[in-house]
Design an enzyme around this catalytic site. Structure first.
Site, short mmCIF file in Angstrom:
data_model
loop_
_atom_site.label_atom_id
_atom_site.label_comp_id
_atom_site.label_asym_id
_atom_site.label_seq_id
_atom_site.Cartn_x
_atom_site.Cartn_y
_atom_site.Cartn_z
N HIS A 1 35.58 44.95 30.60
CA HIS A 1 36.44 44.49 31.77
C HIS A 1 37.58 44.03 31.27
O HIS A 1 37.92 43.60 30.13
CB HIS A 1 35.67 43.39 32.81
CG HIS A 1 35.49 42.21 32.13
ND1 HIS A 1 34.41 41.90 31.56
CD2 HIS A 1 36.28 41.13 31.91
CE1 HIS A 1 34.42 40.53 31.05
NE2 HIS A 1 35.65 40.01 31.28
N ARG B 1 44.54 36.80 36.28
CA ARG B 1 44.46 35.75 37.11
C ARG B 1 45.54 35.80 38.11
O ARG B 1 46.38 36.31 38.21
CB ARG B 1 44.99 34.38 36.15
CG ARG B 1 44.23 34.07 34.99
CD ARG B 1 44.71 32.88 34.35
NE ARG B 1 43.66 32.34 33.21
CZ ARG B 1 44.09 32.99 31.94
NH1 ARG B 1 45.11 33.71 31.67
NH2 ARG B 1 43.26 32.64 30.96
N ASN C 1 41.60 29.97 40.04
CA ASN C 1 41.44 28.56 39.45
C ASN C 1 41.80 27.63 40.72
O ASN C 1 42.76 28.07 41.43
CB ASN C 1 42.40 28.10 38.35
CG ASN C 1 41.73 28.77 37.15
OD1 ASN C 1 40.76 28.18 36.49
ND2 ASN C 1 42.79 29.74 36.55
N HIS D 1 50.22 46.47 31.55
CA HIS D 1 49.68 47.14 32.80
C HIS D 1 48.11 47.44 32.71
O HIS D 1 47.57 47.49 31.44
CB HIS D 1 50.49 48.23 33.20
CG HIS D 1 50.65 49.28 32.30
ND1 HIS D 1 51.47 49.82 31.55
CD2 HIS D 1 49.55 50.36 32.20
CE1 HIS D 1 51.41 50.54 30.70
NE2 HIS D 1 50.09 51.24 31.11
N GLU E 1 49.62 51.30 36.60
CA GLU E 1 50.06 52.56 36.26
C GLU E 1 49.09 53.54 37.07
O GLU E 1 47.89 53.29 37.08
CB GLU E 1 50.07 52.62 34.89
CG GLU E 1 50.70 54.31 34.66
CD GLU E 1 50.82 54.38 33.32
OE1 GLU E 1 51.36 55.46 32.85
OE2 GLU E 1 50.16 53.75 32.38
#
Length: 255
Positions: free
Chosen positions: A7, A11, A61, A75, A122
């Site tokens: 992965h 954030r 958070n 990106h 993108e």
């Protein structure tokens, strides 16, 4: 050690807004969630993501903090069918996504949009992988030879097709040698003008799947990878190292 990317983590400042954006516009679905006292992690991807495909991790958070984007991360790239770039971009525009870099401005080879927090996405043409699945993540590096050497020596990755040598920059793509084409690649962008980059904190890390966390960690230390957050400090659930420029790399195990 030649695990595929599991992965990429970003954030976000408003979890519900981000979830709605990715679920509405990229048709992502929730694949997993971790609720802690101070933060929430949500993993997203297309319904039919390949078993070796990478997911997107949203980290929220709970303290209301804001983030800076920096420029050391570039990106994520998501796939659409070869003949559907303009159609897919038009669909996003009709849904209210901000017009950032349309296909025409990119030579009809790709296009860019941004998510609610400003992370660049993108859109690339591919004849493999589920629509909107993650094709690659781009990071900027200050020394191309050092960056390629890091991924070759530390993780046993190889350079895969996609290299682009231009007058002012180069792009290189790395992945495990035997990774399926549906797996995520890492794009290393090197600019020839000697610029330096700021990391920011809106981007988190890329994660690599490994079979045995302790064995993989020991191999990385033997290969002189930075000892950033070892398995013991993470309750033996995962671990973190960094690349030569400071991009964080997580090690995770998957059944």
């Amino acid at each position: 050690m030649d695990g595929t990317f599991d992965h990429v983590m970003i954030r976000v400042e408003d979890l519900e807004e981000s979830l709605d954006w990715y679920q509405t516009h990229l048709n992502y679905e929730e694949k997993g969630r971790w609720e802690a006292e101070t933060f929430t992690n949500v993993f997203l991807g297309p319904e039919d993501v390949h078993e070796d495909g990478a997911l997107l991790e949203l980290t929220y958070n709970h303290d209301g903090r804001e983030y800076t984007m920096g420029d050391a991360w570039g990106h994520i790239a998501v796939r659409v069918p070869e003949d559907a770039l303009q159609e897919s971009y038009d669909q996003l525009m009709e849904e209210g996504v901000e017009d950032y870099r349309d296909p025409e401005s990119c030579g009809n080879r790709y296009a860019f949009v941004k998510d609610p927090d400003g992370h660049e996405i993108e859109i690339v043409k591919r004849d493999h992988g589920a629509k909107w699945s993650i094709d690659h993540t781009m990071v900027r590096v200050e020394d191309a030879d050092e960056a390629l050497g890091y991924w070759t020596r530390k993780f046993e990755y190889t350079e895969v097709p996609g290299r682009w040598e231009a007058d002012t920059f180069s792009n290189y793509f790395v992945a495990p040698e035997d990774a399926p084409e549906e797996a995520m690649k890492l794009e290393l962008t090197y600019n020839y003008d000697g610029r330096e980059y700021t990391m920011g904190d809106a981007w988190g890390h890329v994660a690599v799947r490994v079979d045995d966390l302790d064995d993989a960690w020991d191999a990385l230390l033997t290969r002189e990878a930075p000892d950033y957050r070892d398995p013991a400090s993470c309750d033996h659930n995962y671990a973190f190292t960094k690349d030569q420029d400071g991009h964080e790399v997580e090690l995770v195990t998957r059944d």
